[in-house]
Design a protein around this motif. Structure first.
Motif, mmCIF file in Angstrom:
data_model
loop_
_atom_site.group_PDB
_atom_site.id
_atom_site.type_symbol
_atom_site.label_atom_id
_atom_site.label_comp_id
_atom_site.label_asym_id
_atom_site.label_seq_id
_atom_site.Cartn_x
_atom_site.Cartn_y
_atom_site.Cartn_z
ATOM 1 N N TYR A 113 0.835 -1.206 0.000
ATOM 2 C CA TYR A 113 0.000 0.000 0.000
ATOM 3 C C TYR A 113 0.870 1.257 0.000
ATOM 4 O O TYR A 113 0.650 2.186 -0.791
ATOM 5 N N THR A 114 1.852 1.289 0.872
ATOM 6 C CA THR A 114 2.750 2.449 0.940
ATOM 7 C C THR A 114 3.532 2.618 -0.356
ATOM 8 O O THR A 114 3.670 3.732 -0.861
ATOM 9 N N TRP A 115 4.027 1.522 -0.901
ATOM 10 C CA TRP A 115 4.814 1.612 -2.129
ATOM 11 C C TRP A 115 3.962 2.107 -3.295
ATOM 12 O O TRP A 115 4.438 2.901 -4.115
ATOM 13 N N LEU A 116 2.730 1.644 -3.377
ATOM 14 C CA LEU A 116 1.847 2.106 -4.449
ATOM 15 C C LEU A 116 1.544 3.595 -4.309
ATOM 16 O O LEU A 116 1.494 4.330 -5.304
ATOM 17 N N LEU A 117 1.357 4.056 -3.075
ATOM 18 C CA LEU A 117 1.142 5.487 -2.863
ATOM 19 C C LEU A 117 2.372 6.295 -3.252
ATOM 20 O O LEU A 117 2.249 7.375 -3.861
ATOM 21 N N GLN A 118 3.549 5.793 -2.922
ATOM 22 C CA GLN A 118 4.768 6.497 -3.320
ATOM 23 C C GLN A 118 4.880 6.561 -4.851
ATOM 24 O O GLN A 118 5.267 7.592 -5.404
ATOM 25 N N GLY A 119 4.561 5.462 -5.523
ATOM 26 C CA GLY A 119 4.580 5.466 -6.984
ATOM 27 C C GLY A 119 3.592 6.456 -7.555
ATOM 28 O O GLY A 119 3.898 7.173 -8.525
ATOM 29 N N ALA A 120 2.407 6.537 -6.949
ATOM 30 C CA ALA A 120 1.394 7.492 -7.414
ATOM 31 C C ALA A 120 1.864 8.926 -7.225
ATOM 32 O O ALA A 120 1.636 9.790 -8.086
ATOM 33 N N LEU A 121 2.541 9.184 -6.120
ATOM 34 C CA LEU A 121 3.051 10.537 -5.860
ATOM 35 C C LEU A 121 4.154 10.908 -6.847
ATOM 36 O O LEU A 121 4.201 12.052 -7.335
ATOM 37 N N VAL A 122 5.037 9.970 -7.148
ATOM 38 C CA VAL A 122 6.102 10.240 -8.120
ATOM 39 C C VAL A 122 5.493 10.541 -9.489
ATOM 40 O O VAL A 122 5.902 11.496 -10.173
ATOM 41 N N CYS A 123 4.512 9.757 -9.899
ATOM 42 C CA CYS A 123 3.846 10.011 -11.187
ATOM 43 C C CYS A 123 3.132 11.356 -11.171
ATOM 44 O O CYS A 123 3.105 12.064 -12.190
ATOM 45 N N SER A 124 2.552 11.709 -10.030
ATOM 46 C CA SER A 124 1.898 13.014 -9.918
ATOM 47 C C SER A 124 2.902 14.149 -10.078
ATOM 48 O O SER A 124 2.613 15.170 -10.725
ATOM 49 N N ALA A 125 4.084 13.983 -9.489
ATOM 50 C CA ALA A 125 5.128 15.001 -9.626
ATOM 51 C C ALA A 125 5.548 15.146 -11.084
ATOM 52 O O ALA A 125 5.765 16.262 -11.577
ATOM 53 N N VAL A 126 5.658 14.021 -11.785
ATOM 54 C CA VAL A 126 5.974 14.075 -13.221
ATOM 55 C C VAL A 126 4.867 14.812 -13.969
ATOM 56 O O VAL A 126 5.136 15.654 -14.837
ATOM 57 N N GLY A 127 3.616 14.507 -13.636
ATOM 58 C CA GLY A 127 2.501 15.200 -14.264
ATOM 59 C C GLY A 127 2.514 16.689 -13.977
ATOM 60 O O GLY A 127 2.258 17.508 -14.871
ATOM 61 N N ASP A 128 2.812 17.054 -12.737
ATOM 62 C CA ASP A 128 2.913 18.477 -12.379
ATOM 63 C C ASP A 128 3.952 19.185 -13.242
ATOM 64 O O ASP A 128 3.725 20.300 -13.730
ATOM 65 N N ALA A 129 5.101 18.540 -13.400
ATOM 66 C CA ALA A 129 6.174 19.146 -14.200
ATOM 67 C C ALA A 129 5.747 19.289 -15.661
ATOM 68 O O ALA A 129 5.985 20.327 -16.282
ATOM 69 N N CYS A 130 5.124 18.265 -16.204
ATOM 70 C CA CYS A 130 4.710 18.312 -17.613
ATOM 71 C C CYS A 130 3.701 19.425 -17.864
ATOM 72 O O CYS A 130 3.756 20.105 -18.902
ATOM 73 N N LEU A 131 2.783 19.636 -16.928
ATOM 74 C CA LEU A 131 1.726 20.628 -17.141
ATOM 75 C C LEU A 131 2.235 22.061 -17.057
ATOM 76 O O LEU A 131 1.489 23.004 -17.352
ATOM 77 N N ILE A 132 3.494 22.231 -16.661
ATOM 78 C CA ILE A 132 4.093 23.567 -16.697
ATOM 79 C C ILE A 132 4.178 24.060 -18.140
ATOM 80 O O ILE A 132 4.006 25.254 -18.421
#
Length: 226
Positions: free
Chosen positions: A73-92
């Motif tokens: 559960y924790t690892w999946l949440l960490q993966g989701a957060l990393v992907c979210s950070a990538v998405g945040d950067a792309c939307l710049i």
């Protein structure tokens, strides 16, 4: 181990009983403060602005590593957060919009995977689907033809994440609701018409959503103490 059976109330997690939780949340709070303080104009995309925008989410990744118990559960949440950070950067950058949508889609799939399919709660799915269909019936006519399919696919994944987040309950449910609200405000402001304080509302609810989703990983007796 089922996190729902051993989840702790937020007021307990943030009390003196668990000082490590509050201590490791400080970087996230400071990173959010820095983002809202600098408030870099959206028409000035740069790697600096991308880093400032991503910092709070990356702080949550470190927070989970430092405080949360291990496990899928924790690892999946960490993966989701990393992907979210990538998405945040792309939307710049506007030209990277589709990459951002793809990154956030993967993030929601990881959240969905973490929440699982039990209990199924079909009534919740019916309610979220009706609300989603109503919203997208107004949004889609304003999109360019090449955006209709990816945005619709993203909406389907987002609705699924909301359904399972509400099924999981607790801070995960509230986090899922805030995430959907943030995305709805962002999409409406981008494609339909300008909304007052849209960016402030979008980013504040987005960071709050990610925080609540992150806190759903904390459970007793698995909290780390270092």
């Amino acid at each position: 181990m089922d996190a729902r059976e051993e989840g702790l109330p937020l007021e307990t997690l943030l009390s003196d009983q668990h000082p490590q939780v509050r201590r490791w949340l400080v970087p996230f709070i400071l990173a959010c403060f820095l983002y809202f303080l600098l408030w870099i104009p959206v028409d000035q995309p740069s790697w600096v602005s991308a880093l400032i925008k991503c910092q709070p989410i990356l702080c949550l990744v470190v927070f989970l590593w430092a405080v949360a118990p291990g496990g899928s559960y924790t690892w999946l949440l960490q993966g989701a957060l990393v992907c979210s950070a990538v998405g945040d950067a792309c939307l710049i950058w506007p030209e990277a919009f589709f990459y951002g949508v793809a990154a956030f889609s993967v993030a929601h799939l990881l959240y969905l995977w973490a929440f699982g399919l039990s209990p199924l709660r079909p009534r919740v799915l019916l309610c979220t689907s009706l609300a989603s269909l109503t919203y997208y019936s107004f949004l889609l006519p304003h999109l360019k033809p090449n955006m209709v399919l990816p945005v619709s696919a993203y909406g389907l994944v987002l609705n699924s994440m909301l359904w399972r987040g509400l099924g999981w309950g607790g801070s995960a449910g509230w986090g899922a609701v805030l995430f959907v609200f943030s995305d709805c405000v962002l999409a409406w402001n981008t494609f339909v018409s300008s909304l007052p304080f849209a960016r402030l509302v979008t980013m504040s609810t987005y960071y709050a959503a990610q925080l609540l989703l992150t806190l759903s990983a904390l459970r007793n007796p698995g909290l780390k103490t270092h």
